[in-house]
Design an enzyme around this catalytic site. Structure first.
Site, PDB file in Angstrom:
ATOM      1  CG  HIS A  77      -5.936  -7.200  -2.859  1.00  0.00           C
ATOM      2  ND1 HIS A  77      -5.161  -7.208  -4.002  1.00  0.00           N
ATOM      3  CD2 HIS A  77      -7.229  -7.270  -3.271  1.00  0.00           C
ATOM      4  CE1 HIS A  77      -5.964  -7.265  -5.056  1.00  0.00           C
ATOM      5  NE2 HIS A  77      -7.215  -7.318  -4.638  1.00  0.00           N
ATOM      6  CG  ASP A 102      -7.243  -8.622  -8.666  1.00  0.00           C
ATOM      7  OD1 ASP A 102      -8.417  -8.883  -8.977  1.00  0.00           O
ATOM      8  OD2 ASP A 102      -6.958  -7.742  -7.837  1.00  0.00           O
TER       9      ASP A 102
HETATM   10 ZN   LIG Z   1     -10.087  -9.190  -6.881  1.00  0.00          ZN
END
Ligand SMILES: [Zn+2]
Length: 451
Positions: A277, A328
């Site tokens: 991220h 994800d």
């Molecule tokens: Zn994750």
């Protein structure tokens, strides 16, 4: 020896695909890659070309999905009933996490990984933290859940790096794990390392890696234990980093540092480390990541789904930070969508176009992702590399008329037609050869959602 004749193939260091490329492989590795127009094809007689498997469309290297939580696939389409944010989404995710056991996890992960194979993913980085039984007690085999994931990847026909996550506390302030979170915890980092030491993934398709779930989940004084284990093993180390401003605020309050600053202080950052991220870094954080040659895995469709924000991808690339991509939470499993979102989100932020070339997006989806997962010999169609091929149709409703170089801006996972992993065909004519993906997904999701 297997031979393919690609109508178009995207070779390393080329800004655009090359037409008519003869690709040969043996024992799972490329042995020759020959553009027929190069005049460099002395053995490409009529017989050789006649026996080569034709690959109409554009053939890419294998795509790497560098950040996955397989069980989140069960949440797709189930978290949109109201408002909320990352934290309310997490409550729904925990409900599913509470129901899984090694058998149901194997079934769900096999289906999820087979969906990835259909999307052209040849290697997945599974960020794994659902380790123990429902009350937090280890299974008889304390690595039973990890073993289920490794087996699921084998059955789906893709490679896996099992990033075994250390997850010890519920907050930066050190609150103890409660409820379903107890399944994630090993007590302390030393016991985490002992458990991971005892795990030998079965099969040449699997690598062992490490993860720090986040600075919320591993106390500052135990970060070095996890990083040291990964360093000694030469294993990739991944960490969720600054996905939420709240994490930054809590880390500053507790430690007087940003999460990135804390990791740097504790010796965690390095070239085998990937920050996942990094949506809300400071400019000093980016300088630290670059200085330590730490990569970033962007997960744009999840960051979009969870209202996380937009990571500064262009600033990262300008600083020399390698970028990889992950699906994800699997709100979407489509590396083309992840790749173009890196460019398109940057456009929304800056109201300007043209931040990333198509070749840069391809590299994020292929060679950089494989490198972040510890597979330095995958993600390029070149002699000596692992023989992964992903062929995308150029005659679908989405891709007809699209120049090959434009595929990352036009294609979807549904346009992937052929997938070869380590020389073995896994997907043919858009169908997985061993898994009935929709049927298995339906059954496996129902088993853990109670529907
Ligand atoms: Zn994750």
């Amino acid at each position: 020896m297997t031979r393919w004749l690609a109508e178009q193939a995207w070779l390393p260091d080329r800004a655009a695909p090359t037409p008519d490329v003869l690709i040969e492989a043996e024992d799972g590795r490329f042995t020759a890659v020959t553009p027929l127009a190069s005049g460099d094809a002395p053995h490409t007689g009529v017989e050789v070309l006649a026996e080569a498997v034709r690959l109409p469309g554009l053939t890419l290297p294998g795509l790497a999905n560098a950040h996955s939580h397989a069980f989140h696939r069960a949440l797709r389409g189930r978290t949109h009933g109201g408002q909320g944010d990352f934290w309310s989404w997490r409550d729904v995710m925990y409900a599913v996490a509470g129901r899984l056991d090694p058998d149901s996890y194997l079934a769900l992960a096999r289906a999820a990984y087979a969906e990835m194979a259909l999307a052209g993913v040849t290697c997945v980085g599974e960020f794994h933290y659902l380790h123990h039984g429902p009350d937090g007690r280890p299974y008889d085999d304390p690595n039973a859940m990890g073993a289920a994931l490794v087996e699921a990847a084998a059955q789906a026909g893709i490679r896996i790096t099992l990033l075994d996550a250390c997850y010890l506390t519920a907050s930066v302030a050190g609150e103890p794990l409660a409820g379903v979170q107890r399944r994630f915890g090993d007590g302390d980092a030393r016991r985490w390392a002992d458990r991971v030491d005892g795990f030998r993934p079965a099969g040449p398709h699997a690598l062992r890696g490490a993860a720090i779930h986040s600075v919320r989940a591993v106390p500052a004084d135990q970060l070095a234990t996890v990083a040291g284990w990964a360093y000694r093993q030469g294993a990739p180390l991944h960490v969720h980093l600054s996905e939420q401003p709240a994490e930054n605020d809590a880390c500053r309050a507790a430690h007087g540092r940003t999460p990135t600053g804390l990791l740097a202080d504790r010796g965690v950052l390095g070239p085998d480390v990937t920050a996942v991220h990094a949506t809300h870094p400071t400019s000093a954080d980016l300088a630290l990541l670059a200085e330590h040659r730490t990569g970033v895995c962007l997960c744009p469709t999840t960051e979009r789904d969870l209202a996380d924000g937009i990571g500064p991808a262009r600033l990262m690339a300008d600083a020399g930070i390698p970028l990889s991509l992950g699906s994800d939470s699997h709100a979407v499993v489509d590396l083309f969508e992840e790749a173009r979102a890196v460019e398109l989100d940057e456009r929304l932020r800056t109201r300007r176009r043209g931040h990333f070339t198509a070749a840069a997006l391809r590299d994020a989806a292929t060679v950089s992702g494989h490198a972040a997962l510890g597979w330095a010999d995958a993600g390029r169609i070149a002699v000596g590399e692992r023989a992964d091929l992903v062929t995308v149709r150029l005659d679908s409703p989405r891709t007809a008329g699209v120049p090959p170089v434009g595929v990352f801006f036009a294609a979807t996972a549904a346009d992937v037609d052929q997938v070869v992993v380590d020389g073995r065909q896994v997907v043919r004519d858009g169908r997985h050869l061993t898994v009935d993906v929709p049927a298995e997904l339906r059954t496996a999701v129902a088993a853990v959602t109670g529907d």
